[in-house]
Design an enzyme around this catalytic site. Structure first.
Site, short mmCIF file in Angstrom:
data_model
loop_
_atom_site.label_atom_id
_atom_site.label_comp_id
_atom_site.label_asym_id
_atom_site.label_seq_id
_atom_site.Cartn_x
_atom_site.Cartn_y
_atom_site.Cartn_z
N SER B 108 -8.36 7.55 -0.59
CA SER B 108 -7.44 8.40 -0.01
C SER B 108 -6.74 9.31 -1.19
CB SER B 108 -6.33 7.61 0.35
OG SER B 108 -5.46 8.14 1.30
N GLU B 196 -14.16 10.57 5.69
CA GLU B 196 -13.38 9.67 6.55
C GLU B 196 -12.11 10.15 6.76
OE1 GLU B 196 -10.68 7.15 5.70
OE2 GLU B 196 -10.55 8.45 3.76
N HIS B 266 -10.11 4.28 6.73
CA HIS B 266 -8.82 3.62 6.39
C HIS B 266 -8.70 2.32 7.14
CE1 HIS B 266 -7.24 7.20 4.07
NE2 HIS B 266 -6.25 6.75 4.06
#
Lengths: 281, 281
Positions: B108, B196, B266
């Site tokens: 992230s 992602e 996630h």
């Protein structure tokens, strides 16, 4: 102007508009200038293909249609939304001489096209209101300002710093952050760069500034001015800096002068910013 | 491993964590490896300064502390959020030899640091779960997988395509779009790039792909694999393409092979992707 009638063509590189919005825009133009202005809404404006005003091919073809048609003095993007960056790359090699003499007006997602046209030195890209602003409070005023500029190059329509004739450019912060590092990004060295945004969390504004300030041209900008950053959603915790402090932080980090507030934004007061600077007569 | 105990240091380059989260993470590690693993949470993890886990200076100093300390085998980013890109640029010139022998694990927003470390060829950056994943359903499993990888370089923890030993990299789509065009962006030519995202409208995924696919290195990637794009909010109108169709669209436009789905996201199932490829023994 030498010509008696200003012909303005409208297309939608991103999202579609309604016939009703086109009608209202035409009424504002007619009320101000009667027969001396004519709006030509391309039929593509009303197409729908998922998120977009027609397929990428349809939107690309419509843009080429109006840009290359010598009867039009200006191309006015009727709406932003999202989609200008999906236009065919090869349209920029197909633009004829007629495309080089035009003004191109819009903002928000349409800034992607303004950027590329400016990079390719095609016509006069200009950041300013669009017909879709009629859906905002006071939108009539914004649309009238855009028409005044297209018909008269009205100096009153300009953002105050743009009245100096200095090199200027204006962008939505999120859009500009997506242009950095792509073949759509113009060289903004020496420019006064005005930035605005709407509906983004402050951490996202900050993150976009991280990218924007990394651009080689922007590092050599004459300075950055901050327009309005509106409708910021509340986050789970306060960010700790205002949008102006964020801009000052990144300017300081990169050694780019921060020049104060600009009179632009996703609102009725949004002023006109010609790319490269206004031609003051 | 030759050493009897694996020492893992934890810092927060973006948002803070709680003491409770640190405790739970330690319990999972102890249950699996007893005294043969030790987690060292830097006190910076628990600082709060607006959006961030302490000031930029505090977060930068903490990262340098743990990276340059030879007692630590790995640096594990405890949480993403936002803020890694605000660390001081000069930390990358202050990293000592001890920093070069470490694994750096996170994803992230922490991907910003992984990117820069990979670009600077410092240590082994790895995309994988973080302690903050304990707040998700099944997060224990994700955190256990990360610990297994850090202690044992467990092959089962790897994303299947990463088991080949081929050059790999993995990023959050939004984060990667912000790295393009900056001094933080590594050269991903020849890599299998896994992507992602979470919580973004599809038009934003599409817009980010416009930027990502424009990157010179990514244009020469071995291919792109799409992980999970979760919790997509509903827009006022359907986008018209799925996240996979969006990825295929941009890959086709740029001539980059689309290689199918990747087992990252996630979520609890998020697998490990070493930058540059796994060292398969």
């Amino acid at each position: 102007m030498a010509k008696t009638t200003t012909h303005i063509a409208l297309v939608c590189p991103g999202g579609p508009i309604t016939q009703d919005l086109a009608k209202k825009t035409g009424e504002i133009a007619a009320a101000r200038y009667g027969d001396s202005v004519r709006l030509h809404f391309h039929s593509q404006c009303f197409l729908r293909a998922g998120h977009f005003a027609g397929t990428d091919a349809a939107r690309s073809a419509a843009f080429l249609d109006v840009a290359n048609d010598p009867q039009f003095d200006a191309v006015w993007f009727a709406r932003g939304g999202y989609g200008a960056g999906r236009l065919d790359e090869n349209i920029f090699t197909q633009l004829a001489d007629a495309a080089r003499n035009k003004t191109y007006l819009g903002y928000s997602d349409a800034g992607v096209l303004l950027a590329r046209l400016y990079k390719e030195r095609i016509g006069s890209p200009v950041h300013g209101p669009m017909p879709t602003d009629l859906t905002r409070d006071g939108g009539d005023e914004a649309v009238a300002r855009a028409i005044d500029y297209l018909v008269q190059q009205n100096v009153d329509a300009l953002e105050p710093a743009a009245k100096s004739g200095k090199k200027t450019a204006a962008f939505n912060i999120t859009i500009l952050s997506h242009l950095v590092g792509t073949q759509w990004m113009p060289d903004l060295a020496g420019h006064i760069l005005m930035l605005e945004d709407v509906g983004e969390y402050l951490y996202r504004i900050d993150r976009a500034m991280f990218t924007i300030i990394a651009d080689h041209g922007i590092k050599k900008a004459a300075g950055i001015m901050l327009g309005r950053v509106a409708d910021v959603p509340e986050n789970d915790r306060p960010f700790g800096q205002t949008e102006e402090e964020i801009t000052q932080y990144w300017c300081a980090k990169a050694g780019v002068p921060y020049l104060g507030r600009a009179d632009i934004g996703h609102d009725a007061a949004n002023k006109i910013v010609p790319f490269g600077g206004a031609r003051i007569s």
